[in-house]
Design an enzyme around this catalytic site. Sequence first.
Site, mmCIF file in Angstrom:
data_model
loop_
_atom_site.group_PDB
_atom_site.id
_atom_site.type_symbol
_atom_site.label_atom_id
_atom_site.label_comp_id
_atom_site.label_asym_id
_atom_site.label_seq_id
_atom_site.Cartn_x
_atom_site.Cartn_y
_atom_site.Cartn_z
ATOM 1 C CB CYS A 180 -0.761 0.040 1.247
ATOM 2 S SG CYS A 180 -0.196 -0.328 2.683
HETATM 3 N N1 LIG Z 1 -4.717 -3.666 5.068
HETATM 4 C C1 LIG Z 1 -4.186 -3.240 4.071
HETATM 5 O O1 LIG Z 1 -4.204 -1.958 3.938
HETATM 6 C C2 LIG Z 1 -2.931 -3.897 3.171
HETATM 7 C C3 LIG Z 1 -2.707 -5.275 3.630
HETATM 8 N N2 LIG Z 1 -1.735 -6.001 2.667
HETATM 9 C C4 LIG Z 1 -1.634 -7.321 2.901
HETATM 10 O O2 LIG Z 1 -2.619 -8.184 2.402
HETATM 11 C C5 LIG Z 1 -2.343 -9.247 3.421
HETATM 12 C C6 LIG Z 1 -3.767 -9.283 4.281
HETATM 13 O O3 LIG Z 1 -3.954 -8.124 4.880
HETATM 14 P P1 LIG Z 1 -5.285 -7.854 5.996
HETATM 15 O O4 LIG Z 1 -6.337 -8.136 4.905
HETATM 16 O O5 LIG Z 1 -4.805 -6.075 6.369
HETATM 17 O O6 LIG Z 1 -4.829 -8.702 7.042
HETATM 18 P P2 LIG Z 1 -5.951 -9.155 8.289
HETATM 19 O O7 LIG Z 1 -5.173 -9.349 9.535
HETATM 20 O O8 LIG Z 1 -6.888 -8.157 8.295
HETATM 21 O O9 LIG Z 1 -6.380 -10.586 7.566
HETATM 22 C C7 LIG Z 1 -5.565 -11.471 7.266
HETATM 23 C C8 LIG Z 1 -6.293 -12.960 7.511
HETATM 24 O O10 LIG Z 1 -5.527 -13.936 7.260
HETATM 25 C C9 LIG Z 1 -6.024 -15.001 8.187
HETATM 26 N N3 LIG Z 1 -4.666 -15.662 8.606
HETATM 27 C C10 LIG Z 1 -3.953 -15.283 9.617
HETATM 28 N N4 LIG Z 1 -2.832 -15.946 10.043
HETATM 29 C C11 LIG Z 1 -2.965 -17.265 9.370
HETATM 30 C C12 LIG Z 1 -2.488 -18.433 9.161
HETATM 31 N N5 LIG Z 1 -1.479 -18.692 10.150
HETATM 32 N N6 LIG Z 1 -3.049 -19.264 8.308
HETATM 33 C C13 LIG Z 1 -4.101 -18.856 7.476
HETATM 34 N N7 LIG Z 1 -4.701 -18.000 7.607
HETATM 35 C C14 LIG Z 1 -4.181 -16.829 8.399
HETATM 36 C C15 LIG Z 1 -6.674 -14.361 9.004
HETATM 37 O O11 LIG Z 1 -7.989 -15.362 8.878
HETATM 38 P P3 LIG Z 1 -8.687 -16.495 9.914
HETATM 39 O O12 LIG Z 1 -7.785 -16.201 11.205
HETATM 40 O O13 LIG Z 1 -9.807 -16.242 9.863
HETATM 41 O O14 LIG Z 1 -8.171 -17.544 9.203
HETATM 42 C C16 LIG Z 1 -6.975 -13.017 8.847
HETATM 43 O O15 LIG Z 1 -8.345 -12.678 9.094
HETATM 44 C C17 LIG Z 1 -1.210 -8.921 4.330
HETATM 45 O O16 LIG Z 1 -0.008 -9.718 3.936
HETATM 46 C C18 LIG Z 1 -0.875 -7.614 4.332
HETATM 47 O O17 LIG Z 1 0.459 -7.018 4.567
HETATM 48 C C19 LIG Z 1 -1.300 -5.345 1.456
HETATM 49 C C20 LIG Z 1 -1.675 -3.967 1.220
HETATM 50 C C21 LIG Z 1 -2.422 -3.210 1.970
HETATM 51 C C1 LIG Z 2 -0.863 1.177 9.412
HETATM 52 C C2 LIG Z 2 -0.153 0.139 9.224
HETATM 53 O O1 LIG Z 2 0.246 -0.482 10.164
HETATM 54 N N1 LIG Z 2 0.359 -0.303 7.813
HETATM 55 C C3 LIG Z 2 1.195 -1.369 7.695
HETATM 56 C C4 LIG Z 2 1.394 -1.633 6.290
HETATM 57 C C5 LIG Z 2 0.127 -2.165 5.365
HETATM 58 C C6 LIG Z 2 0.582 -3.245 5.032
HETATM 59 O O2 LIG Z 2 -0.327 -4.298 5.085
HETATM 60 O O3 LIG Z 2 1.685 -3.745 4.564
HETATM 61 P P1 LIG Z 2 1.854 -4.599 3.079
HETATM 62 O O4 LIG Z 2 1.429 -3.594 1.828
HETATM 63 O O5 LIG Z 2 3.227 -4.703 3.147
HETATM 64 O O6 LIG Z 2 0.996 -5.788 2.908
HETATM 65 C C7 LIG Z 2 2.635 -1.358 8.226
HETATM 66 O O7 LIG Z 2 2.910 -0.568 8.594
HETATM 67 O O8 LIG Z 2 3.241 -2.523 8.452
#
Ligand SMILES: NC(=O)C1=CN([C@@H]2O[C@H](COP(=O)(O)OP(=O)(O)OC[C@H]3O[C@@H](n4cnc5c(N)ncnc54)[C@H](OP(=O)(O)O)[C@@H]3O)[C@@H](O)[C@H]2O)C=CC1
Ligand SMILES: CC(=O)N[C@@H](CCC(=O)OP(=O)(O)O)C(=O)O
Length: 342
Positions: free
Chosen positions: A153
Amino acid sequence: MIRVGIVGASGYSGEVLVELLSSHPGVELAAVTSRSLAGKPVAEVFPRLSHRLGSLQFTESDASALAQNDGLDAVFLALPHGVAAGFARPLFEAGKTVFDLSADFRLGSPDVYKEFYGQDHPDPELLKAAAYVLPEFPLKGWQEKPLIACPGCYPTSILIPLLPLLASGTIQSKDIIASCMSGVSGAGKKANEDFSYCERTESARPYGQPKHRHLSEIEEQLASAAGSPVILQFLPHLVPMRRGIVTTISVPDNGKTAEDVLVAWKSQYANRPFVRILEDGTLPESKNVVGTNRIDIAVRHDARMQRLILTSTEDNLLKGASGQAVQLMNLKFGLEETIGLP
Ligand SMILES: NC(=O)C1=CN([C@@H]2O[C@H](COP(=O)(O)OP(=O)(O)OC[C@H]3O[C@@H](n4cnc5c(N)ncnc54)[C@H](OP(=O)(O)O)[C@@H]3O)[C@@H](O)[C@H]2O)C=CC1
Ligand SMILES: CC(=O)N[C@@H](CCC(=O)OP(=O)(O)O)C(=O)O
């Protein structure tokens, strides 16, 4: 129809993928997984989307079951880094296209991964099969790759303004400072006091300085555009908004003006549907992009400091994550780039 699955759909980016893919005209949403929600109807968990989810149920996040599911063409991994790679391997071997939203396949080197993520890369061999793709700056031939690393992001908000300027020599690769503000959903759905309502409402703070993990990805991509190493100062902040990233980049002007920046931006982004260059005197503001897959960018020249100020804003869960992943799916499968995207 492309038959897709979403792994980790109980999280923030997973929910946005459910929202986008359940209404995408070229997609059949065939599998939605979560460890904590397995067995529940997806429509019950996301009532606002219930009208288009039918009887679809969450299943266990089981990599081999997904790999063996002949009804899936592509799988989106919305999982934490370190976990996603373990799902990518069986899916890759089963011939599925994988869109990984985590950082597991964003870096070229397992050593850099270890330095910035504090753990060994879970599957260094598979790095070779992956392509890091920012859709507006794609590597030639990326569509042939089965494993797509979706950009982070913060990186998206920094790379979109900077890449064309470094690639064209408009700016040089020294003394670049990026100060960024992220909404709380950027941290994922954490049950953690630091991300609770009382802690975060009306309170902002810097974090991750001076060596946030995203520096690795940002510097690698900038160096590839510049043709030489780039070191960046990255200053992330957590601010009281649900969604959105606002970025301000300060860079020496190298004798160039705001007009020179606009020329480089327009030559790269003239026909790109999700990049909007603000030329009407306004500056990017998160409320104008949240809920869309767009990134807004603008430039100002600070003549007193002889520096250029580049600003951008995006929705971290759309252009910064799930929207960008769907944009990549559209391009990879030969669909119109904008289809199914707000
Ligand atoms: N949030 C953001 O703005 C952004 C996020 N990302 C990336 O996208 C990915 C997801 O982010 P986000 O949606 O924010 O994360 P969340 O923490 O909101 O969701 C991740 C989900 O993954 C599942 N999970 C966690 N650990 C495990 C495991 N060991 N095995 C299987 N499933 C697991 C959980 O679901 P459950 O426990 O129900 O299985 C959880 O709800 C991350 O890698 C993040 O860095 C990238 C860009 C932006
Ligand atoms: C506000 C906040 O905590 N943001 C996250 C970055 C968002 C994220 O999920 O990182 P990826 O794009 O690498 O998946 C952080 O700083 O670690």
